[in-house]
Structure formats: C-alpha cells, structure tokens
Design a protein around this motif. Structure first.
Motif, PDB file in Angstrom:
ATOM      1  N   VAL A 140     -11.047  15.828   4.868  1.00  0.00           N
ATOM      2  CA  VAL A 140     -10.183  14.687   4.545  1.00  0.00           C
ATOM      3  C   VAL A 140      -8.928  15.192   3.844  1.00  0.00           C
ATOM      4  CG1 VAL A 140      -9.983  12.508   3.287  1.00  0.00           C
ATOM      5  CG2 VAL A 140     -12.206  13.203   4.238  1.00  0.00           C
ATOM      6  N   MET A 141      -7.778  14.812   4.374  1.00  0.00           N
ATOM      7  CA  MET A 141      -6.506  15.090   3.684  1.00  0.00           C
ATOM      8  C   MET A 141      -5.576  13.925   3.953  1.00  0.00           C
ATOM      9  SD  MET A 141      -4.007  18.419   3.864  1.00  0.00           S
ATOM     10  CE  MET A 141      -2.772  18.679   2.582  1.00  0.00           C
ATOM     11  N   ILE A 142      -5.387  13.087   2.944  1.00  0.00           N
ATOM     12  CA  ILE A 142      -4.594  11.872   3.111  1.00  0.00           C
ATOM     13  C   ILE A 142      -4.074  11.429   1.745  1.00  0.00           C
ATOM     14  CG2 ILE A 142      -6.499  10.233   2.788  1.00  0.00           C
ATOM     15  CD1 ILE A 142      -5.348   8.682   5.246  1.00  0.00           C
ATOM     16  N   GLY A 143      -2.963  10.711   1.745  1.00  0.00           N
ATOM     17  CA  GLY A 143      -2.428  10.192   0.492  1.00  0.00           C
ATOM     18  C   GLY A 143      -0.935  10.396   0.325  1.00  0.00           C
ATOM     19  N   ALA A 144      -0.355  11.379   1.028  1.00  0.00           N
ATOM     20  CA  ALA A 144       1.080  11.622   0.876  1.00  0.00           C
ATOM     21  C   ALA A 144       1.894  10.413   1.312  1.00  0.00           C
ATOM     22  CB  ALA A 144       1.486  12.857   1.675  1.00  0.00           C
ATOM     23  N   THR A 156       1.408   2.712  -2.746  1.00  0.00           N
ATOM     24  CA  THR A 156       0.089   2.093  -2.818  1.00  0.00           C
ATOM     25  C   THR A 156      -0.414   2.092  -4.258  1.00  0.00           C
ATOM     26  OG1 THR A 156      -0.434   2.889  -0.596  1.00  0.00           O
ATOM     27  CG2 THR A 156      -2.297   2.211  -1.989  1.00  0.00           C
ATOM     28  N   PRO A 157      -0.839   0.937  -4.784  1.00  0.00           N
ATOM     29  CA  PRO A 157      -1.406   0.913  -6.139  1.00  0.00           C
ATOM     30  C   PRO A 157      -2.628   1.831  -6.219  1.00  0.00           C
ATOM     31  CG  PRO A 157      -0.913  -1.303  -5.390  1.00  0.00           C
ATOM     32  CD  PRO A 157      -0.732  -0.418  -4.193  1.00  0.00           C
ATOM     33  N   VAL A 158      -2.818   2.459  -7.356  1.00  0.00           N
ATOM     34  CA  VAL A 158      -3.913   3.409  -7.525  1.00  0.00           C
ATOM     35  C   VAL A 158      -5.268   2.724  -7.326  1.00  0.00           C
ATOM     36  CG1 VAL A 158      -5.017   5.023  -9.114  1.00  0.00           C
ATOM     37  CG2 VAL A 158      -2.525   4.830  -9.070  1.00  0.00           C
ATOM     38  N   ALA A 159      -5.409   1.497  -7.831  1.00  0.00           N
ATOM     39  CA  ALA A 159      -6.682   0.786  -7.693  1.00  0.00           C
ATOM     40  C   ALA A 159      -7.031   0.562  -6.229  1.00  0.00           C
ATOM     41  CB  ALA A 159      -6.625  -0.547  -8.436  1.00  0.00           C
ATOM     42  N   VAL A 236       1.106  10.603  -7.356  1.00  0.00           N
ATOM     43  CA  VAL A 236       0.326  11.593  -6.607  1.00  0.00           C
ATOM     44  C   VAL A 236      -0.783  12.167  -7.478  1.00  0.00           C
ATOM     45  CG1 VAL A 236       0.405  13.894  -5.551  1.00  0.00           C
ATOM     46  CG2 VAL A 236       2.137  12.183  -4.957  1.00  0.00           C
ATOM     47  N   GLN A 237      -0.473  12.442  -8.720  1.00  0.00           N
ATOM     48  CA  GLN A 237      -1.493  12.956  -9.643  1.00  0.00           C
ATOM     49  C   GLN A 237      -2.608  11.932  -9.845  1.00  0.00           C
ATOM     50  OE1 GLN A 237       1.054  13.804 -12.984  1.00  0.00           O
ATOM     51  NE2 GLN A 237       1.484  15.894 -12.303  1.00  0.00           N
ATOM     52  N   GLU A 238      -2.237  10.656  -9.927  1.00  0.00           N
ATOM     53  CA  GLU A 238      -3.247   9.602 -10.067  1.00  0.00           C
ATOM     54  C   GLU A 238      -4.088   9.460  -8.806  1.00  0.00           C
ATOM     55  OE1 GLU A 238      -0.819   6.700 -13.195  1.00  0.00           O
ATOM     56  OE2 GLU A 238      -0.507   6.491 -11.037  1.00  0.00           O
ATOM     57  N   TYR A 239      -3.452   9.611  -7.653  1.00  0.00           N
ATOM     58  CA  TYR A 239      -4.218   9.601  -6.400  1.00  0.00           C
ATOM     59  C   TYR A 239      -5.249  10.730  -6.403  1.00  0.00           C
ATOM     60  CZ  TYR A 239      -0.705   6.477  -4.220  1.00  0.00           C
ATOM     61  OH  TYR A 239       0.119   5.424  -3.900  1.00  0.00           O
ATOM     62  N   ASN A 240      -4.816  11.898  -6.826  1.00  0.00           N
ATOM     63  CA  ASN A 240      -5.731  13.042  -6.839  1.00  0.00           C
ATOM     64  C   ASN A 240      -6.882  12.839  -7.823  1.00  0.00           C
ATOM     65  OD1 ASN A 240      -4.480  14.549  -4.828  1.00  0.00           O
ATOM     66  ND2 ASN A 240      -3.073  15.542  -6.253  1.00  0.00           N
ATOM     67  N   SER A 241      -6.615  12.202  -8.927  1.00  0.00           N
ATOM     68  CA  SER A 241      -7.696  11.892  -9.870  1.00  0.00           C
ATOM     69  C   SER A 241      -8.713  10.954  -9.228  1.00  0.00           C
ATOM     70  CB  SER A 241      -7.129  11.260 -11.148  1.00  0.00           C
ATOM     71  OG  SER A 241      -6.335  12.189 -11.855  1.00  0.00           O
ATOM     72  N   ALA A 242      -8.225   9.982  -8.465  1.00  0.00           N
ATOM     73  CA  ALA A 242      -9.125   9.048  -7.775  1.00  0.00           C
ATOM     74  C   ALA A 242      -9.951   9.781  -6.723  1.00  0.00           C
ATOM     75  CB  ALA A 242      -8.319   7.916  -7.134  1.00  0.00           C
ATOM     76  N   LEU A 243      -9.316  10.646  -5.964  1.00  0.00           N
ATOM     77  CA  LEU A 243     -10.041  11.428  -4.954  1.00  0.00           C
ATOM     78  C   LEU A 243     -11.140  12.258  -5.603  1.00  0.00           C
ATOM     79  CD1 LEU A 243      -7.043  12.718  -2.773  1.00  0.00           C
ATOM     80  CD2 LEU A 243      -8.718  10.970  -2.114  1.00  0.00           C
ATOM     81  N   ARG A 244     -10.792  12.920  -6.684  1.00  0.00           N
ATOM     82  CA  ARG A 244     -11.765  13.770  -7.382  1.00  0.00           C
ATOM     83  C   ARG A 244     -12.917  12.941  -7.937  1.00  0.00           C
ATOM     84  NH1 ARG A 244      -8.891  15.293 -11.717  1.00  0.00           N
ATOM     85  NH2 ARG A 244      -9.828  13.539 -12.836  1.00  0.00           N
ATOM     86  N   ASP A 245     -12.603  11.840  -8.599  1.00  0.00           N
ATOM     87  CA  ASP A 245     -13.642  11.031  -9.247  1.00  0.00           C
ATOM     88  C   ASP A 245     -14.635  10.476  -8.230  1.00  0.00           C
ATOM     89  OD1 ASP A 245     -12.321  11.548 -11.587  1.00  0.00           O
ATOM     90  OD2 ASP A 245     -11.411   9.564 -11.761  1.00  0.00           O
TER      91      ASP A 245
END
Length: 299
Positions: A140-144, A156-159, A236-245
């Motif tokens: 999976v690689m998505i979010g940019a 896109t809102p982080v939630a 982007v950093q917040e997206y990555n935190s969501a992906l990780r969590d």
C-alpha cells in the motif's frame, strides 16, 4: 453389664468414625469444587486451545499492489503515462519487491490495482478488487494526492483519511485473514519542492498543475507561501501517523516510515515532472520496502 456397655461404646465409636470419614470425604469433594479441582479441569477441557499468533512470512507466494500514481510508475517511462512495468512493488522491468520475492516468471502471481490520481477514499475499493486474487502480500502506498489539492483547505481531513484506511484494512482482513500488508509512508512533498525548485524548467512544468498546494509559486518566499507549504508538510506527517497507528494494530501489517525520511535526488525523479520517481527512484522505493518485508519477526 460391662459387656453391654463395651458393645455400646464400640458401636458409638464405629458410628463416629464412619461419620468423620463421610465428613472428610464431603470436605474433600467441596475442596475440589471450590479450589478448582475436577470442575476446573472439566472447564479447561471444554475451552478451545489458544490460537497461535500469526508470524510474518518473508517469502509470500504472490503480491498485489494498491495505491496511486507512484505505484503505477507515472511519468517514469514517458510523458503523462503510467508505466506499471517499472513499479517498485510489482514491476517486471525493475528490481521490484515482487521480482525479489518471487523467483522465475512472476507475472501470474502479481497484480497492480493502483490508480493514478487515487486518494485514500478509493483504497477500500482497490483492496476489494485485490482480494479476488487472494494475494499473500499486499503493498500500500497512497496519500500524496490527499495533500496535493488546489488549496490547503481542500486537503483530506485527517479523521477521514484515518477512517478510510481503517475501513480498507478491516475489509481486507475479513476477506483474507492471513494476507500480509506492507504500508509505505507518504513521501516528504516539501523535500521534493526543495529539490526541484532550483531548476527553472522544473518550475515551469509544475505550473501545469502538479501538486499545487505544495508546488504552486515555487520561488515565492513570502510568509503566506511558506505557511502554505508548512501546512501541507504537517498534513502529510499526520497522514503518516494515521497509517502507522492503524497498521500497527494488525499483527500482519508492517508500516515503513523510511519512505518519508528518504531524500530523493534529481537523479531519482522523473525528467518530465521532477516530482514522481523515475526508474531509479522506483528501485530505491523497492529497496526500502524489501528491507521491511524481508525482516524476520525475531530480528
């Protein structure tokens, strides 16, 4: 008389002994029941054995990829075109993840469901399509694109990002409980801007509308422009935190933050847009992914 008294005492002693024996027997039964003896043994026999924790397989037999333009190899081979054969995940013309994991001709065991321009809200549908093939590994690689909007207000809102990713992973897990998942972090878009803004040709290409929230007015150095870029980077950093969590709650999911940390150079970016990885950049993404996928659980 004495014989009669002796006989009476004997009968009483025998009766008392029998009574004590019965009481002891009853106490013993009660102790077993209360102390977890025979009853607990019976209950334990009825309980199903605990399921072993799934372990990561460093050699899955098939690979499916989902995501956006990076995984499609967009602008890696020709202008404004996908080039999935050089995809870092399932490409056949590059030392991709699939090429390293699957010896021989792996075309029948690899599938690329990524789509150029895709955002996180589209991931559940991509994964549903992938489950039909029953892959043993999904990348999976998505979010940019969720951050690369016309304005920061449209990102896109982080939630929502987190909810869509969680729903996508939950749906995959219900359909394929044993499929492994590799999740790449979203690249550092600000780093790409910093690298490309030095070249006037690149700046002209970016004016065509590539990631405007970050790349618009690439040479602008006023507070408003800098604040806009900082907002994109934080998102982007917040997206990555969501992906990780979300990923770390799944025992068969591995998240890789090294993609965000990697400092792509001009030699690893497309000569047409200086934003998407070229063939060399795709190979580097495969390197980063393989290190995580090939890591043993006990390492």
């Amino acid at each position: 008389m004495r014989d009669h008294a002796r006989s009476t005492r004997l009968r009483r002693s025998t009766a008392a002994t029998a009574l004590l024996a019965c009481l002891a027997l009853l106490a013993g039964c009660n102790d077993d029941t209360e102390g977890g003896g025979s009853k607990n043994a019976t209950d334990a026999a009825k309980r199903p054995a605990a399921k072993p924790t799934p372990t990561w397989d460093t050699r899955p037999g098939s690979v499916a990829s989902v995501g956006d333009s990076i995984t499609r190899g967009f602008d890696a081979c020709s202008l404004l075109s996908d080039c999935p054969e050089v995809s870092w995940s399932t490409g056949s013309d590059v030392d991709s993840v699939a090429a390293r994991l699957l010896p021989g001709d792996a075309k029948q065991r690899t599938w690329n469901f990524a789509k150029t321009g895709a955002v996180m809200a589209e991931l559940p549908a991509q994964l549903r399509a992938a489950t039909v093939k029953r892959p043993e590994l999904v990348t999976v690689m998505i979010g940019a694109n969720d951050a690369c909007q016309d304005t920061v207000a449209e990102m896109t809102p982080v939630a929502d990002f987190r909810a869509d990713f969680s729903a996508a992973l939950t749906g995959l897990r219900r359909a394929l409980p044993k499929t492994q998942v590799y999740v790449a972090s979203v690249p550092d878009l600000k780093r790409l801007w910093s690298e490309g803004r030095k070249d006037p040709i690149r700046r002209q290409v970016w004016k065509l509308g590539i990631c405007p929230s970050m790349l618009r007015d690439a040479q602008a150095d006023h507070d408003r422009a800098n604040d806009r870029r900082d907002q994109v980077q934080r998102r982007v950093q917040e997206y990555n935190s969501a992906l990780r969590d979300v990923c770390t709650r799944d025992v068969l999911c591995r998240y890789n933050g090294a993609v965000y940390d990697y400092r792509f150079t001009g030699d690893e970016l497309s000569e047409w847009d200086w934003f998407h990885p070229n063939k060399e950049g795709q190979r580097k993404l495969a390197d980063l992914a393989y290190q995580v996928i090939n890591r043993r659980d006990d390492a």
